[in-house]
Design a protein around this motif. Structure first.
Motif, PDB file in Angstrom:
ATOM      1  N   ILE A  14       0.996  -1.178  -0.070  1.00 19.64           N
ATOM      2  CA  ILE A  14       0.017   0.101  -0.161  1.00 19.64           C
ATOM      3  C   ILE A  14       0.909   1.146   0.148  1.00 19.64           C
ATOM      4  O   ILE A  14       1.929   1.187   0.639  1.00 19.64           O
ATOM      5  N   ASN A  15       0.619   1.978  -0.924  1.00 20.29           N
ATOM      6  CA  ASN A  15       1.416   3.624  -1.158  1.00 20.29           C
ATOM      7  C   ASN A  15       2.922   3.254  -1.066  1.00 20.29           C
ATOM      8  O   ASN A  15       3.614   3.812  -0.232  1.00 20.29           O
ATOM      9  N   LEU A  16       3.453   2.156  -1.686  1.00 22.64           N
ATOM     10  CA  LEU A  16       4.701   1.713  -1.620  1.00 22.64           C
ATOM     11  C   LEU A  16       5.449   1.213  -0.653  1.00 22.64           C
ATOM     12  O   LEU A  16       6.660   1.245  -0.344  1.00 22.64           O
ATOM     13  N   GLN A  17       4.593   0.491   0.365  1.00 27.94           N
ATOM     14  CA  GLN A  17       5.141   0.063   1.386  1.00 27.94           C
ATOM     15  C   GLN A  17       4.513  -1.435   1.328  1.00 27.94           C
ATOM     16  O   GLN A  17       3.228  -1.646   1.469  1.00 27.94           O
ATOM     17  N   PHE A  18       5.519  -2.475   1.714  1.00 28.13           N
ATOM     18  CA  PHE A  18       4.729  -3.815   2.131  1.00 28.13           C
ATOM     19  C   PHE A  18       3.950  -3.654   3.319  1.00 28.13           C
ATOM     20  O   PHE A  18       4.397  -2.775   4.506  1.00 28.13           O
ATOM     21  N   VAL A  19       2.887  -4.319   3.520  1.00 28.92           N
ATOM     22  CA  VAL A  19       2.050  -4.627   4.513  1.00 28.92           C
ATOM     23  C   VAL A  19       1.496  -5.832   4.998  1.00 28.92           C
ATOM     24  O   VAL A  19       1.378  -6.714   3.833  1.00 28.92           O
ATOM     25  N   GLU A  20       0.924  -5.966   6.132  1.00 32.63           N
ATOM     26  CA  GLU A  20       0.526  -7.396   6.468  1.00 32.63           C
ATOM     27  C   GLU A  20      -0.968  -7.665   5.932  1.00 32.63           C
ATOM     28  O   GLU A  20      -1.690  -6.286   5.598  1.00 32.63           O
ATOM     29  N   ALA A  21      -1.416  -8.712   5.576  1.00 33.39           N
ATOM     30  CA  ALA A  21      -2.716  -9.095   5.192  1.00 33.39           C
ATOM     31  C   ALA A  21      -3.795  -8.287   5.974  1.00 33.39           C
ATOM     32  O   ALA A  21      -4.840  -8.001   5.192  1.00 33.39           O
ATOM     33  N   ASP A  22      -3.636  -7.945   7.343  1.00 34.14           N
ATOM     34  CA  ASP A  22      -4.924  -7.708   7.991  1.00 34.14           C
ATOM     35  C   ASP A  22      -4.829  -5.889   7.904  1.00 34.14           C
ATOM     36  O   ASP A  22      -5.550  -5.542   8.657  1.00 34.14           O
ATOM     37  N   THR A  23      -4.159  -5.338   7.053  1.00 33.17           N
ATOM     38  CA  THR A  23      -4.006  -3.828   7.119  1.00 33.17           C
ATOM     39  C   THR A  23      -5.330  -3.363   6.288  1.00 33.17           C
ATOM     40  O   THR A  23      -5.688  -3.835   5.068  1.00 33.17           O
ATOM     41  N   SER A  24      -5.847  -2.306   7.006  1.00 36.01           N
ATOM     42  CA  SER A  24      -7.121  -1.868   6.372  1.00 36.01           C
ATOM     43  C   SER A  24      -6.818  -0.748   5.384  1.00 36.01           C
ATOM     44  O   SER A  24      -5.809   0.033   5.441  1.00 36.01           O
ATOM     45  N   LEU A  25      -7.614  -0.604   4.263  1.00 40.32           N
ATOM     46  CA  LEU A  25      -7.321   0.238   3.272  1.00 40.32           C
ATOM     47  C   LEU A  25      -8.096   1.619   3.528  1.00 40.32           C
ATOM     48  O   LEU A  25      -8.864   1.533   4.377  1.00 40.32           O
ATOM     49  N   GLN A  26      -7.409   2.579   3.014  1.00 44.06           N
ATOM     50  CA  GLN A  26      -7.926   4.119   3.242  1.00 44.06           C
ATOM     51  C   GLN A  26      -8.148   4.370   1.978  1.00 44.06           C
ATOM     52  O   GLN A  26      -7.660   4.382   0.869  1.00 44.06           O
ATOM     53  N   ASP A  27      -9.100   5.813   2.013  1.00 46.26           N
ATOM     54  CA  ASP A  27      -9.493   6.321   0.702  1.00 46.26           C
ATOM     55  C   ASP A  27      -8.217   6.741   0.128  1.00 46.26           C
ATOM     56  O   ASP A  27      -7.300   7.380   0.796  1.00 46.26           O
ATOM     57  N   GLY A  28      -8.085   6.432  -1.181  1.00 47.56           N
ATOM     58  CA  GLY A  28      -6.831   7.271  -1.837  1.00 47.56           C
ATOM     59  C   GLY A  28      -5.854   6.231  -2.123  1.00 47.56           C
ATOM     60  O   GLY A  28      -4.787   6.595  -2.636  1.00 47.56           O
ATOM     61  N   ASP A  29      -5.757   4.964  -1.361  1.00 46.71           N
ATOM     62  CA  ASP A  29      -4.760   4.169  -1.284  1.00 46.71           C
ATOM     63  C   ASP A  29      -4.386   3.744  -2.929  1.00 46.71           C
ATOM     64  O   ASP A  29      -5.032   3.518  -3.412  1.00 46.71           O
ATOM     65  N   GLU A  30      -3.112   3.402  -3.037  1.00 44.43           N
ATOM     66  CA  GLU A  30      -2.675   2.725  -4.215  1.00 44.43           C
ATOM     67  C   GLU A  30      -2.097   1.422  -3.803  1.00 44.43           C
ATOM     68  O   GLU A  30      -1.114   1.306  -3.086  1.00 44.43           O
ATOM     69  N   VAL A  31      -2.817   0.395  -4.308  1.00 43.73           N
ATOM     70  CA  VAL A  31      -2.452  -0.974  -3.618  1.00 43.73           C
ATOM     71  C   VAL A  31      -1.908  -1.834  -4.559  1.00 43.73           C
ATOM     72  O   VAL A  31      -2.305  -1.772  -5.806  1.00 43.73           O
ATOM     73  N   VAL A  32      -1.047  -2.823  -4.421  1.00 40.18           N
ATOM     74  CA  VAL A  32      -0.517  -3.674  -5.318  1.00 40.18           C
ATOM     75  C   VAL A  32      -0.615  -5.073  -4.678  1.00 40.18           C
ATOM     76  O   VAL A  32      -0.444  -5.180  -3.371  1.00 40.18           O
ATOM     77  N   LEU A  33      -1.046  -6.011  -5.579  1.00 35.78           N
ATOM     78  CA  LEU A  33      -0.977  -7.499  -5.227  1.00 35.78           C
ATOM     79  C   LEU A  33       0.290  -8.132  -5.702  1.00 35.78           C
ATOM     80  O   LEU A  33       0.265  -7.852  -7.035  1.00 35.78           O
ATOM     81  N   ILE A  34       1.174  -8.840  -5.034  1.00 39.48           N
ATOM     82  CA  ILE A  34       2.324  -9.127  -5.629  1.00 39.48           C
ATOM     83  C   ILE A  34       2.393 -10.737  -5.556  1.00 39.48           C
ATOM     84  O   ILE A  34       2.660 -11.026  -4.578  1.00 39.48           O
ATOM     85  N   PRO A  35       2.173 -11.253  -6.568  1.00 35.06           N
ATOM     86  CA  PRO A  35       2.079 -12.750  -6.774  1.00 35.06           C
ATOM     87  C   PRO A  35       3.669 -13.094  -6.923  1.00 35.06           C
ATOM     88  O   PRO A  35       4.657 -12.277  -7.056  1.00 35.06           O
ATOM     89  N   PRO A  36       4.103 -14.380  -6.371  1.00 31.84           N
ATOM     90  CA  PRO A  36       5.537 -14.985  -6.622  1.00 31.84           C
ATOM     91  C   PRO A  36       5.740 -14.657  -8.191  1.00 31.84           C
ATOM     92  O   PRO A  36       4.980 -14.833  -9.004  1.00 31.84           O
ATOM     93  N   VAL A  37       7.017 -14.395  -8.238  1.00 31.96           N
ATOM     94  CA  VAL A  37       7.602 -14.321  -9.684  1.00 31.96           C
ATOM     95  C   VAL A  37       8.968 -14.908  -9.734  1.00 31.96           C
ATOM     96  O   VAL A  37       9.721 -15.220  -8.824  1.00 31.96           O
ATOM     97  N   SER A  38       9.356 -15.572 -10.911  1.00 31.04           N
ATOM     98  CA  SER A  38      10.431 -15.926 -11.020  1.00 31.04           C
ATOM     99  C   SER A  38      11.344 -15.523 -12.326  1.00 31.04           C
ATOM    100  O   SER A  38      10.644 -14.847 -13.220  1.00 31.04           O
ATOM    101  N   GLY A  39      12.596 -15.502 -12.261  1.00 34.46           N
ATOM    102  CA  GLY A  39      13.184 -14.805 -13.652  1.00 34.46           C
ATOM    103  C   GLY A  39      14.589 -15.052 -13.268  1.00 34.46           C
ATOM    104  O   GLY A  39      15.238 -15.268 -12.456  1.00 34.46           O
ATOM    105  N   GLY A  40      15.487 -14.493 -14.424  1.00 32.49           N
ATOM    106  CA  GLY A  40      16.885 -14.700 -14.287  1.00 32.49           C
ATOM    107  C   GLY A  40      17.360 -13.312 -15.048  1.00 32.49           C
ATOM    108  O   GLY A  40      16.868 -12.535 -15.662  1.00 32.49           O
TER     109      GLY A  40
END
Length: 82
Positions: free
Chosen positions: A56-82
């Motif tokens: 949320i807003n460029l910070q990693f957060v825990e799953a129970d963090t409540s969202l606030q109006d205007g937040d920018e949220v990212v869902l980050i699945p596991p990724v691999s690459g090289g």
């Protein structure tokens, strides 16, 4: 209700077909509840549901963090690459 911007990466972006969406959610919604909602709407994402990290807003957060109006949220699945 609150308004958030959800930025999508990897499998989430592929499933929704766009890099970001704007959503209106009830006050008090947690980032985990948002993830669950998206995974329920797009069943192909269920495999990533319990492996996804949250930001949320460029910070990693825990799953129970409540969202606030205007937040920018990212869902980050596991990724691999090289």
């Amino acid at each position: 209700m609150i308004s958030i911007k959800l930025k999508l990466f990897a499998a989430y972006q592929e499933a929704l077909g766009q890099p970001e969406v704007s959503l209106s959610l009830p006050e008090g919604t947690t980032v985990k509840e948002l993830c669950d909602r998206i995974c329920n709407q797009y069943p192909d994402l269920k495999q990533w549901q319990n492996l996804t990290r949250f930001g949320i807003n460029l910070q990693f957060v825990e799953a129970d963090t409540s969202l606030q109006d205007g937040d920018e949220v990212v869902l980050i699945p596991p990724v691999s690459g090289g």
